[in-house]
Design an enzyme around this catalytic site. Structure first.
Site, PDB file in Angstrom:
ATOM      1  N   ARG A  51      48.508  40.196  30.632  1.00  0.00           N
ATOM      2  CA  ARG A  51      49.218  41.282  29.929  1.00  0.00           C
ATOM      3  C   ARG A  51      50.603  40.835  29.466  1.00  0.00           C
ATOM      4  NH1 ARG A  51      48.955  45.143  34.811  1.00  0.00           N
ATOM      5  NH2 ARG A  51      49.454  43.064  35.556  1.00  0.00           N
ATOM      6  N   LYS A 157      36.456  33.629  44.005  1.00  0.00           N
ATOM      7  CA  LYS A 157      36.305  34.317  45.289  1.00  0.00           C
ATOM      8  C   LYS A 157      37.364  35.403  45.361  1.00  0.00           C
ATOM      9  CE  LYS A 157      38.711  32.867  49.373  1.00  0.00           C
ATOM     10  NZ  LYS A 157      39.065  31.967  50.409  1.00  0.00           N
ATOM     11  N   ASP A 186      32.890  28.402  45.016  1.00  0.00           N
ATOM     12  CA  ASP A 186      33.417  28.220  46.368  1.00  0.00           C
ATOM     13  C   ASP A 186      34.062  26.843  46.304  1.00  0.00           C
ATOM     14  OD1 ASP A 186      33.916  27.507  48.979  1.00  0.00           O
ATOM     15  OD2 ASP A 186      32.202  28.626  49.758  1.00  0.00           O
ATOM     16  N   HIS A 187      35.383  26.809  46.140  1.00  0.00           N
ATOM     17  CA  HIS A 187      36.021  25.537  45.786  1.00  0.00           C
ATOM     18  C   HIS A 187      35.831  24.470  46.867  1.00  0.00           C
ATOM     19  CE1 HIS A 187      39.369  27.047  48.231  1.00  0.00           C
ATOM     20  NE2 HIS A 187      39.683  25.784  48.408  1.00  0.00           N
ATOM     21  N   LYS A 191      34.999  19.723  46.994  1.00  0.00           N
ATOM     22  CA  LYS A 191      35.811  18.686  47.637  1.00  0.00           C
ATOM     23  C   LYS A 191      34.981  17.411  47.814  1.00  0.00           C
ATOM     24  CE  LYS A 191      38.789  21.879  50.177  1.00  0.00           C
ATOM     25  NZ  LYS A 191      40.137  21.554  49.706  1.00  0.00           N
ATOM     26  N   GLU A 225      44.635  26.207  59.707  1.00  0.00           N
ATOM     27  CA  GLU A 225      45.739  26.177  58.749  1.00  0.00           C
ATOM     28  C   GLU A 225      47.051  26.407  59.478  1.00  0.00           C
ATOM     29  OE1 GLU A 225      44.908  28.273  54.757  1.00  0.00           O
ATOM     30  OE2 GLU A 225      43.623  29.277  56.196  1.00  0.00           O
ATOM     31  N   ASP A 244      37.454  35.987  54.575  1.00  0.00           N
ATOM     32  CA  ASP A 244      38.180  35.064  53.706  1.00  0.00           C
ATOM     33  C   ASP A 244      37.676  33.621  53.849  1.00  0.00           C
ATOM     34  OD1 ASP A 244      40.279  34.691  51.823  1.00  0.00           O
ATOM     35  OD2 ASP A 244      41.501  33.751  53.394  1.00  0.00           O
ATOM     36  N   HIS A 249      33.332  29.644  52.898  1.00  0.00           N
ATOM     37  CA  HIS A 249      33.545  28.196  53.053  1.00  0.00           C
ATOM     38  C   HIS A 249      32.850  27.615  54.296  1.00  0.00           C
ATOM     39  CE1 HIS A 249      36.407  28.967  49.985  1.00  0.00           C
ATOM     40  NE2 HIS A 249      37.380  29.374  50.771  1.00  0.00           N
ATOM     41  N   LYS A 349      44.922  31.021  60.902  1.00  0.00           N
ATOM     42  CA  LYS A 349      46.207  30.711  60.265  1.00  0.00           C
ATOM     43  C   LYS A 349      47.274  30.564  61.324  1.00  0.00           C
ATOM     44  CE  LYS A 349      45.198  32.826  55.857  1.00  0.00           C
ATOM     45  NZ  LYS A 349      45.087  31.572  55.116  1.00  0.00           N
TER      46      LYS A 349
HETATM   47  P1  NAP Z   1      47.737  36.376  40.511  1.00  0.00           P
HETATM   48  O1  NAP Z   1      48.723  35.273  40.588  1.00  0.00           O
HETATM   49  O2  NAP Z   1      48.108  37.731  41.024  1.00  0.00           O
HETATM   50  O3  NAP Z   1      47.309  36.512  38.974  1.00  0.00           O
HETATM   51  C1  NAP Z   1      46.586  37.616  38.498  1.00  0.00           C
HETATM   52  C2  NAP Z   1      46.365  37.435  37.010  1.00  0.00           C
HETATM   53  O4  NAP Z   1      45.664  38.592  36.529  1.00  0.00           O
HETATM   54  C3  NAP Z   1      47.646  37.321  36.199  1.00  0.00           C
HETATM   55  O5  NAP Z   1      47.476  36.344  35.213  1.00  0.00           O
HETATM   56  C4  NAP Z   1      47.757  38.706  35.559  1.00  0.00           C
HETATM   57  O6  NAP Z   1      48.406  38.596  34.324  1.00  0.00           O
HETATM   58  C5  NAP Z   1      46.302  39.043  35.346  1.00  0.00           C
HETATM   59  N1  NAP Z   1      46.090  40.479  35.216  1.00  0.00           N
HETATM   60  C6  NAP Z   1      46.308  41.453  36.128  1.00  0.00           C
HETATM   61  N2  NAP Z   1      45.975  42.650  35.631  1.00  0.00           N
HETATM   62  C7  NAP Z   1      45.531  42.425  34.365  1.00  0.00           C
HETATM   63  C8  NAP Z   1      45.043  43.268  33.330  1.00  0.00           C
HETATM   64  N3  NAP Z   1      44.924  44.592  33.506  1.00  0.00           N
HETATM   65  N4  NAP Z   1      44.692  42.702  32.166  1.00  0.00           N
HETATM   66  C9  NAP Z   1      44.821  41.363  31.956  1.00  0.00           C
HETATM   67  N5  NAP Z   1      45.253  40.519  32.903  1.00  0.00           N
HETATM   68  C10 NAP Z   1      45.613  41.051  34.090  1.00  0.00           C
HETATM   69  O7  NAP Z   1      46.363  36.008  41.230  1.00  0.00           O
HETATM   70  P2  NAP Z   1      45.798  34.542  41.559  1.00  0.00           P
HETATM   71  O8  NAP Z   1      46.389  34.087  42.836  1.00  0.00           O
HETATM   72  O9  NAP Z   1      45.921  33.688  40.371  1.00  0.00           O
HETATM   73  O10 NAP Z   1      44.266  34.877  41.879  1.00  0.00           O
HETATM   74  C11 NAP Z   1      43.329  35.175  40.873  1.00  0.00           C
HETATM   75  C12 NAP Z   1      41.932  35.215  41.469  1.00  0.00           C
HETATM   76  O11 NAP Z   1      41.619  33.959  42.000  1.00  0.00           O
HETATM   77  C13 NAP Z   1      41.766  36.214  42.609  1.00  0.00           C
HETATM   78  O12 NAP Z   1      40.463  36.726  42.588  1.00  0.00           O
HETATM   79  C14 NAP Z   1      41.935  35.344  43.846  1.00  0.00           C
HETATM   80  O13 NAP Z   1      41.275  35.875  44.969  1.00  0.00           O
HETATM   81  C15 NAP Z   1      41.284  34.066  43.377  1.00  0.00           C
HETATM   82  N6  NAP Z   1      41.767  32.867  44.080  1.00  0.00           N
HETATM   83  C16 NAP Z   1      43.069  32.470  43.981  1.00  0.00           C
HETATM   84  C17 NAP Z   1      43.493  31.325  44.628  1.00  0.00           C
HETATM   85  C18 NAP Z   1      44.912  30.818  44.506  1.00  0.00           C
HETATM   86  O14 NAP Z   1      45.163  29.712  44.994  1.00  0.00           O
HETATM   87  N7  NAP Z   1      45.823  31.542  43.893  1.00  0.00           N
HETATM   88  C19 NAP Z   1      42.581  30.584  45.406  1.00  0.00           C
HETATM   89  C20 NAP Z   1      41.255  31.006  45.500  1.00  0.00           C
HETATM   90  C21 NAP Z   1      40.867  32.153  44.822  1.00  0.00           C
HETATM   91  P3  NAP Z   1      49.598  39.557  33.856  1.00  0.00           P
HETATM   92  O15 NAP Z   1      50.442  39.847  35.027  1.00  0.00           O
HETATM   93  O16 NAP Z   1      50.265  38.724  32.781  1.00  0.00           O
HETATM   94  O17 NAP Z   1      48.897  40.739  33.312  1.00  0.00           O
END
Ligand code: NAP
Length: 509
Positions: A51, A157, A186-187, A191, A225, A244, A249, A349
């Protein structure tokens, strides 16, 4: 899991969540490294969405800063970035608004026109799970006629919150997509050391005769962790360690250890054998949950000289939360190969050290011929597959200590990635993103796999939810978890195994 060089057709990556943490830390660095290593086709584009209002140029600048911080290849070189950057676009839009998908279609059509060829389109859902159904539906409804061979959807995930929600998501996806289009990530499966479990088991004739209940006493899978939940309590409080980590995993690691040899190395053969394991796993009743599953939550403590808060004191945390930050479960696989062999899984953790290891403990020799005093340090043979941070496979055997007397001790025969290979291992996301381009689903979860894993853990989740723990917090930061976890395995005469730190282990050997 690419096996040979392939020609990849023109490809558009659409990253929903382009402004998010996952894209910054993992996806864009992985795509950049694939580009550096020559895996991306000439005609490719990355369209990030979110957004946040950004121009293409601002988005690229942010990604460059992320690459410089997170890429395994270090800071981006100007020449390489100047070639990579122009492939990136940004679209500011809300996934809840249908016009977002129309605009995406137009961008993709413009790229195809420019390339003079139809593109494969990979939609990566790096957004909160509540948006998975919205986006999956939005894409499908805006491209009802697209050839299913060219469209893939990657789901991050968590895939569901429980069995019911996972089933509902699978049903929704099945309404719009064929299973061959759905890539459930499932990353852990990407690995390098995890992929090597299959190579180790199925490319070496010496392991198979030993790999069963006749020779193996028990198996441990431990993913610990040192980090706490920190700022992520909002997400974590509705999840917990079992959902989680164990449901996905750790159970996937167990499947790789326990699966039968597949007929061949195709995605469905490999995944069929993994589902067989999950289906064979002994289901829990409320009574057996009490005996086989324990949980913990960390309290405050000190880690490496730093004072750290307990889970309930983390920023934004619920001060009476009964979410588990540690879980340990004893599983059984009821089939001919594994009957009676316990599989102990633990994760948590704020533990003493971050390490992911699988330990296969073999049975003792049938008769000891040496006098007791010669074998002070006698240990049963162990095979230790270390996934991270050390990437190694160790076989612990008894050997004679040098000297005039007959004294035995345990030594490690080690295959260590660092010492064996000079090339750096790719990041898991590089492997997995390349596989989505190649259309190889071997390392991705099939719908039935996810549902079986949820079905297995549901009695534990239900039991824990109906009986909030009265003892939380029950382990302190920098420990190896709650005492109940030690008791779980000690009852059977074993203890949790940890690897010594690498430097110490070198000194020891
Ligand atoms: P995050 O940092 O909170 O990012 C969320 C993203 O969603 C942002 O780009 C946000 O963009 C976008 N978003 C939210 N509402 C939106 C809307 N209504 N329309 C369009 N875009 C929208 O989350 P994240 O950590 O990247 O995680 C994303 C997913 O990956 C989750 O399902 C999480 O469980 C999974 N995941 C993450 C990690 C990790 O290392 N971070 C690891 C494994 C899995 P704007 O704010 O610009 O709208």
């Amino acid at each position: 899991m690419n096996t040979t060089a392939h020609t990849i057709p023109p490809t558009v990556f659409v990253i929903f969540g382009g402004t998010g943490d996952l894209n910054a830390r993992k996806l864009s660095p992985a795509l950049y490294n694939l580009f550096l290593d020559g895996w991306l086709p000439e005609q490719f584009a990355i369209i990030g969405t979110g957004r946040t209002k950004l121009t293409d140029e601002e988005f690229r600048k942010n990604l460059l800063a992320d690459l410089n911080q997170f890429s395994r290849s270090g800071k981006a070189k100007k020449e390489a970035w100047d070639k990579f950057g122009p492939h990136i676009q940004y679209q500011a839009s809300d996934v809840k608004v249908p016009a977002a998908y129309e605009e995406l279609s137009q961008r993709i059509a413009a790229l195809e026109k420019e390339w003079g060829a139809p593109a494969n389109i990979i939609y990566y859902l790096a957004v909160a799970p509540e948006f998975f159904p919205v986006i999956a539906t939005g894409i499908a409804e805006s491209h009802p006629d697209t050839d299913p061979n060219r469209v893939r959807i990657v789901i991050e995930k968590p895939f569901g919150h429980d069995l019911e929600s996972a089933r509902a998501l699978n049903q929704l996806l099945a309404k719009h997509y064929e299973e061959k289009q759905i890539y459930r990530i499932d990353h852990y499966l990407g690995k390098e050391t995890v992929q090597n479990i299959m190579a180790f088991r199925f490319a070496n004739a010496i392991m198979e005769p030993l790999w069963n209940r006749n020779n193996i006493e028990h198996v441990q899978i431990s993913v610990t962790e040192q980090l706490g939940v920190g700022e992520r309590t909002g997400y974590y409080d509705g999840s917990g360690a079992l959902r989680d980590m164990i449901q996905n995993h750790l159970l996937q690691l167990l499947c790789l250890v326990a699966m039968e040899p597949p007929v061949n190395f195709t995605a469905d053969e490999v995944r069929n054998r993994k589902v067989d394991v999950l289906r064979a796993m002994r289901r829990f009743t409320p009574e057996t949950v009490r005996e086989a599953a324990v949980r913990g939550q960390y309290g405050a403590g000190w880690i490496e000289g730093q004072q750290v808060p307990g889970y309930r004191e983390e920023p934004g945390a619920n001060p009476t939360s009964s979410t588990e930050t540690f879980a340990a479960v004893k599983f059984f696989v009821d089939n001919w190969r594994w009957q009676g062999v316990p599989f102990y899984l633990r994760t948590g953790k704020r533990l003493h050290r971050s390490a992911s290891i699988i330990t296969i403990q073999f049975k003792d020799v049938p008769h000891v011929i040496f006098p007791a005093e010669t074998a002070e340090g006698w240990r049963k043979n162990r095979l230790i597959i270390s996934i991270q941070p050390e990437m190694s496979i160790r076989l612990q055997v008894q050997a004679k200590r040098p000297g005039l007397d007959m004294m035995l001790n345990t030594v490690d025969m080690v295959f260590d990635y660092d010492g064996t290979y000079t090339t750096e291992a790719p990041e898991a996301y590089e492997t997995l993103l390349l596989d989505t381009m190649l259309g190889d689903q071997t390392l991705f979860m099939r719908g039935d796999q996810v549902e079986e894993a949820w079905d297995l853990v549901m009695p534990i989740l239900n039991s824990w939810q109906s009986r909030p723990s009265m003892s939380f917090p029950n382990y302190s930061a920098d420990s190896w978890g709650p005492e109940v976890a030690e008791a779980l395995i000690a009852r059977d005469g074993y203890h949790w195994f940890t690897l010594p730190l690498k430097d110490n282990s070198k000194k020891k050997a």
